[in-house]
Design an enzyme around this catalytic site. Structure first.
Site, PDB file in Angstrom:
ATOM      1  N   HIS A  89       0.827  -1.243   0.029  1.00  0.00           N
ATOM      2  CA  HIS A  89       0.051   0.094  -0.130  1.00  0.00           C
ATOM      3  C   HIS A  89       0.723   1.215  -0.052  1.00  0.00           C
ATOM      4  O   HIS A  89       0.575   2.280  -0.698  1.00  0.00           O
ATOM      5  CB  HIS A  89      -0.821   0.073   1.080  1.00  0.00           C
ATOM      6  CG  HIS A  89      -2.268  -0.728   0.964  1.00  0.00           C
ATOM      7  ND1 HIS A  89      -3.469  -0.122   0.883  1.00  0.00           N
ATOM      8  CD2 HIS A  89      -2.337  -2.143   0.745  1.00  0.00           C
ATOM      9  CE1 HIS A  89      -4.287  -0.964   0.908  1.00  0.00           C
ATOM     10  NE2 HIS A  89      -3.833  -2.261   0.583  1.00  0.00           N
ATOM     11  N   ASP A  90       1.916   1.307   0.801  1.00  0.00           N
ATOM     12  CA  ASP A  90       2.969   2.418   0.745  1.00  0.00           C
ATOM     13  C   ASP A  90       3.451   2.647  -0.745  1.00  0.00           C
ATOM     14  O   ASP A  90       3.453   3.593  -1.329  1.00  0.00           O
ATOM     15  CB  ASP A  90       4.078   2.200   1.578  1.00  0.00           C
ATOM     16  CG  ASP A  90       5.057   3.297   1.701  1.00  0.00           C
ATOM     17  OD1 ASP A  90       4.447   4.486   1.369  1.00  0.00           O
ATOM     18  OD2 ASP A  90       6.218   3.432   1.627  1.00  0.00           O
ATOM     19  N   GLY A  95       5.253   5.935  -4.646  1.00  0.00           N
ATOM     20  CA  GLY A  95       6.473   5.155  -4.302  1.00  0.00           C
ATOM     21  C   GLY A  95       6.577   4.802  -2.961  1.00  0.00           C
ATOM     22  O   GLY A  95       5.819   5.024  -2.109  1.00  0.00           O
ATOM     23  N   ASP A  97       7.794   5.673   0.140  1.00  0.00           N
ATOM     24  CA  ASP A  97       8.342   6.706   0.753  1.00  0.00           C
ATOM     25  C   ASP A  97       7.802   6.834   2.024  1.00  0.00           C
ATOM     26  O   ASP A  97       7.969   7.958   2.773  1.00  0.00           O
ATOM     27  CB  ASP A  97       8.042   7.985  -0.118  1.00  0.00           C
ATOM     28  CG  ASP A  97       6.486   8.227  -0.208  1.00  0.00           C
ATOM     29  OD1 ASP A  97       5.498   7.204   0.163  1.00  0.00           O
ATOM     30  OD2 ASP A  97       5.975   9.348  -0.482  1.00  0.00           O
ATOM     31  N   GLU A 108      -3.243   9.328   3.895  1.00  0.00           N
ATOM     32  CA  GLU A 108      -3.303   8.001   3.445  1.00  0.00           C
ATOM     33  C   GLU A 108      -4.105   6.925   4.432  1.00  0.00           C
ATOM     34  O   GLU A 108      -4.720   6.131   4.311  1.00  0.00           O
ATOM     35  CB  GLU A 108      -2.191   7.236   2.602  1.00  0.00           C
ATOM     36  CG  GLU A 108      -1.853   8.002   1.406  1.00  0.00           C
ATOM     37  CD  GLU A 108      -0.282   7.351   0.907  1.00  0.00           C
ATOM     38  OE1 GLU A 108      -0.056   6.314   1.048  1.00  0.00           O
ATOM     39  OE2 GLU A 108       0.390   8.424   0.251  1.00  0.00           O
ATOM     40  N   PRO A 181      -5.795  -1.102  -5.548  1.00  0.00           N
ATOM     41  CA  PRO A 181      -6.840  -2.360  -5.686  1.00  0.00           C
ATOM     42  C   PRO A 181      -7.274  -2.843  -4.294  1.00  0.00           C
ATOM     43  O   PRO A 181      -6.828  -3.116  -3.262  1.00  0.00           O
ATOM     44  CB  PRO A 181      -5.840  -3.369  -6.272  1.00  0.00           C
ATOM     45  CG  PRO A 181      -4.931  -2.548  -6.832  1.00  0.00           C
ATOM     46  CD  PRO A 181      -4.603  -1.220  -6.039  1.00  0.00           C
ATOM     47  N   HIS A 211      -0.838 -13.736  -1.496  1.00  0.00           N
ATOM     48  CA  HIS A 211      -2.108 -13.942  -0.865  1.00  0.00           C
ATOM     49  C   HIS A 211      -2.239 -15.376  -0.370  1.00  0.00           C
ATOM     50  O   HIS A 211      -3.444 -16.227  -0.054  1.00  0.00           O
ATOM     51  CB  HIS A 211      -3.319 -13.734  -1.874  1.00  0.00           C
ATOM     52  CG  HIS A 211      -3.731 -12.388  -1.941  1.00  0.00           C
ATOM     53  ND1 HIS A 211      -4.493 -11.882  -2.944  1.00  0.00           N
ATOM     54  CD2 HIS A 211      -3.165 -11.378  -1.326  1.00  0.00           C
ATOM     55  CE1 HIS A 211      -4.468 -10.726  -3.049  1.00  0.00           C
ATOM     56  NE2 HIS A 211      -3.803 -10.071  -1.941  1.00  0.00           N
ATOM     57  N   ASP A 260      -6.138 -18.104   1.313  1.00  0.00           N
ATOM     58  CA  ASP A 260      -5.685 -19.336   0.507  1.00  0.00           C
ATOM     59  C   ASP A 260      -6.709 -20.572   1.142  1.00  0.00           C
ATOM     60  O   ASP A 260      -6.586 -20.522   2.726  1.00  0.00           O
ATOM     61  CB  ASP A 260      -4.218 -19.642   0.986  1.00  0.00           C
ATOM     62  CG  ASP A 260      -3.810 -21.136   0.656  1.00  0.00           C
ATOM     63  OD1 ASP A 260      -4.781 -21.840   0.160  1.00  0.00           O
ATOM     64  OD2 ASP A 260      -2.713 -21.319   0.263  1.00  0.00           O
ATOM     65  N   THR A 263      -4.169 -24.236   2.401  1.00  0.00           N
ATOM     66  CA  THR A 263      -3.012 -23.996   3.093  1.00  0.00           C
ATOM     67  C   THR A 263      -2.624 -22.333   3.608  1.00  0.00           C
ATOM     68  O   THR A 263      -1.830 -22.163   3.216  1.00  0.00           O
ATOM     69  CB  THR A 263      -1.955 -24.741   2.434  1.00  0.00           C
ATOM     70  OG1 THR A 263      -1.311 -23.856   1.524  1.00  0.00           O
ATOM     71  CG2 THR A 263      -1.939 -25.872   2.191  1.00  0.00           C
TER      72      THR A 263
END
Length: 342
Positions: A89-90, A95, A97, A108, A181, A211, A260, A263
């Site tokens: 997410h950062d 970028g 930062d 954010e 996303p 994921h 998942d 597993t």
């Protein structure tokens, strides 16, 4: 035979990508000597990063980060995927930062898309210890990047060398964070986002493999249960039995479900084999297997565990280098990750 040839060509391409990445990190000794003096070029910001950046100024940095990450994840193993997600997410906004760590109205961190992010307190604790040992030396961006690597290793994933030297940004906007996303986008929009970050379609599929561990809130998949995309029906791309299992687990939007389904606590290729069985939790996950641009990559990774882990390390290095701030004129070294320096 055509299928095998496609897979072989893809694997060969990945192999070359890995070699190219290693070569880029270690240019040949005569590269500078042979460079024409009449054609100066501007080096990409990521070229200013170095694994030895803190060798003299904060030699125990990686040990400090590792000790803290290890202690926290021992108490709560669900923090490992959370730190990896926090890092993504950062980097996806402005970028890598540390703008996601800034905490004030309109930042954010206050965005709707950031509500389920975790791991902030761990980064704060690492920063406090680093400031005690190496004051005003190490950026929050570097700490978060290294913490994501250590969290991956502790979850059973690969190790990679983290190049350091990032500076912290001074801008963080809530409206930009909401473009990250959320699990219901189409593949074209995801490919476009990654291209804007300087990442390719292989990086998209490989990094989605994170994921293989972690959880999602049920609110992220409720639209798959009924009236999917306005059809009035459940999502037809998901296995019927798996869908019913998810419905039983998601009586409330705030419940959690494993990303998942087979597993969930093991860093492996089951994420990709699940997609082949129509058991991708998020619609964006399942689309990776149904879209012709990404499905061959999914199939290759599903059958080659070593290929996944080695390429995951390469793609994570690329992610950590996205639009970094470096040098003396860009960004700053925050004394507190939550606020810009006064």
């Amino acid at each position: 035979m055509r299928w095998w040839c496609c897979v072989f060509a893809f694997v060969l391409t990945l192999h070359l990508d890995i070699i190219a990445a290693k070569s880029a990190a270690q240019p040949p000794p005569n590269a500078i000597k042979n460079k024409p003096r009449t054609m100066p070029t501007t080096r990409p910001a990521a070229d200013h990063l170095s694994t030895a950046y803190y060798a003299n100024s904060c030699p125990n940095l990686e040990a400090i980060i590792n000790q803290k990450v290890n202690a926290w994840i021992k108490r709560d193993s669900t923090l490992a995927p959370s730190i990896i997600r926090l890092h993504f997410h950062d980097c996806a906004i402005r970028g890598c930062d540390a703008s996601i760590l800034l905490n004030y109205p309109g930042s954010e961190k206050r965005a709707h898309a950031s509500k389920t992010l975790r791991g902030f307190a761990l980064i704060d604790e690492i920063k406090a210890e680093v400031e005690r040992r190496c004051p005003r030396t190490v950026s929050c961006a570097d700490i978060l990047t290294a913490a994501a690597r250590d969290a991956t290793v502790l979850a059973g994933g690969p190790f990679w060398q983290v190049p350091f030297g990032r500076k912290d940004g001074r801008v963080s906007l809530v409206k930009e964070a909401n473009t990250v996303p959320q699990g219901h986008e189409n593949i074209t929009s995801l490919i476009d986002l990654f291209q804007k970050l300087g990442l390719n379609i292989v990086d998209l599929v490989v990094l989605s493999g994170s994921h293989t561990i972690g959880r999602s809130t049920c609110s992220s998949i409720q639209q798959r249960f009924s009236n999917f995309n306005g059809t009035g029906k459940p999502d037809q791309s998901i296995d019927f039995n798996y869908l019913n299992s998810l419905k039983r687990q998601c009586k409330l939007d705030t419940n959690f479900v494993n990303l998942d389904g087979t597993t969930p606590r093991t860093f492996d290729v089951a994420y990709y084999t699940n997609l082949e069985k129509k058991m991708g939790l998020l619609s964006t996950d399942q689309l990776l297997h149904s879209d012709s641009r990404t499905s061959p990559i999914v199939d290759a990774l599903a059958s080659q565990a070593q290929l996944f882990t080695s390429q995951f390390a390469v793609s994570m290095v690329k992610l950590g280098n996205v639009q970094v701030l470096t040098g003396k004129t860009q960004g700053e070294i925050r004394r507190n990750c939550n606020f810009v320096n006064s």
